[in-house]
Design an enzyme around this catalytic site. Structure first.
Site, PDB file in Angstrom:
ATOM      1  N   PRO A   1       0.775  -1.251   0.000  1.00  0.00           N
ATOM      2  CA  PRO A   1       0.000   0.000   0.000  1.00  0.00           C
ATOM      3  C   PRO A   1       0.803   1.297   0.000  1.00  0.00           C
ATOM      4  O   PRO A   1       0.804   2.058   0.963  1.00  0.00           O
ATOM      5  CB  PRO A   1      -0.842  -0.141   1.267  1.00  0.00           C
ATOM      6  CG  PRO A   1       0.009  -0.961   2.178  1.00  0.00           C
ATOM      7  CD  PRO A   1       0.727  -1.934   1.292  1.00  0.00           C
ATOM      8  N   CYS A   2       1.426   1.612  -1.129  1.00  0.00           N
ATOM      9  CA  CYS A   2       2.162   2.871  -1.245  1.00  0.00           C
ATOM     10  C   CYS A   2       1.217   4.076  -1.203  1.00  0.00           C
ATOM     11  O   CYS A   2       1.654   5.189  -0.915  1.00  0.00           O
ATOM     12  CB  CYS A   2       3.018   2.879  -2.506  1.00  0.00           C
ATOM     13  SG  CYS A   2       2.128   2.491  -4.020  1.00  0.00           S
TER      14      CYS A   2
END
Length: 185
Positions: A141-142
């Site tokens: 989850p950037c």
């Protein structure tokens, strides 16, 4: 050295468009949003074939179904095999540790990366480069990384998609903002 086969398949999300999932027998090597920056850039060498029935692709689709249904599937449910340097691997691992519905900053990631690597300091800019080249969007989850002042810094899939993912996860958007020209980060 034998060539490996990379299986790919498209997945239609409910609100950010199509994404392409790529996997080998080892695990997921990529998840890119259609039209995103660096699309497929870290695809390992090998023969690429469309195969939505590959077991790892099927697992990835099931995970995405849960995620987009508002559940919080564990990242550890999936075999991940992103291709990148040791430094990038450390940053991508740190991304997987940001809890669902929460955010972190590049500075916080830099501090933790430096600690894990036995260094006194790590440049936030270097961390930003590794985050920006994350090959497995959404799952790694950037989108949960923001600037120290709460600014929605760049996102390879586009800021509108980053905002949509954060809102989907129920992130408190009160202190988070879209930077305007000239905003200091």
């Amino acid at each position: 050295m034998t060539s490996q086969t990379i299986s790919t398949a498209w997945y239609q999300t409910p609100f950010i468009g199509r994404v392409m999932l790529a996997a080998t027998d080892e695990g997921i090597v990529g998840l890119w949003m259609e039209g995103q920056k660096y699309f497929g850039a870290s695809m390992p060498a090998g023969t690429v074939e469309e195969n939505p029935n590959h077991p790892v692709i099927v697992q990835g689709f099931a995970w995405l179904d849960q995620y987009f249904a508002g559940q919080q599937p564990a990242i550890s449910q999936l075999p991940l095999a992103p291709q990148g340097s040791e430094f990038r691997q450390i940053i991508w691992q740190l991304l997987t540790e940001i809890p669902y519905g929460q955010t972190s900053t590049y500075g916080q990631l830099a501090e933790e990366a430096a600690r894990r690597m036995g260094k006194e300091h790590m440049a936030s800019l270097a961390v930003g480069g590794a985050v920006g080249h994350n090959p497995i969007s959404i799952i790694v989850p950037c989108h949960r990384v923001v600037g120290a002042n709460g600014s929605l810094t760049g996102y390879a899939g586009g800021l509108d998609k980053k905002i949509a993912l954060l809102e989907h996860e129920g992130v408190d958007m009160g202190g988070i903002f879209r930077p305007t020209r000239g905003t200091a980060l």
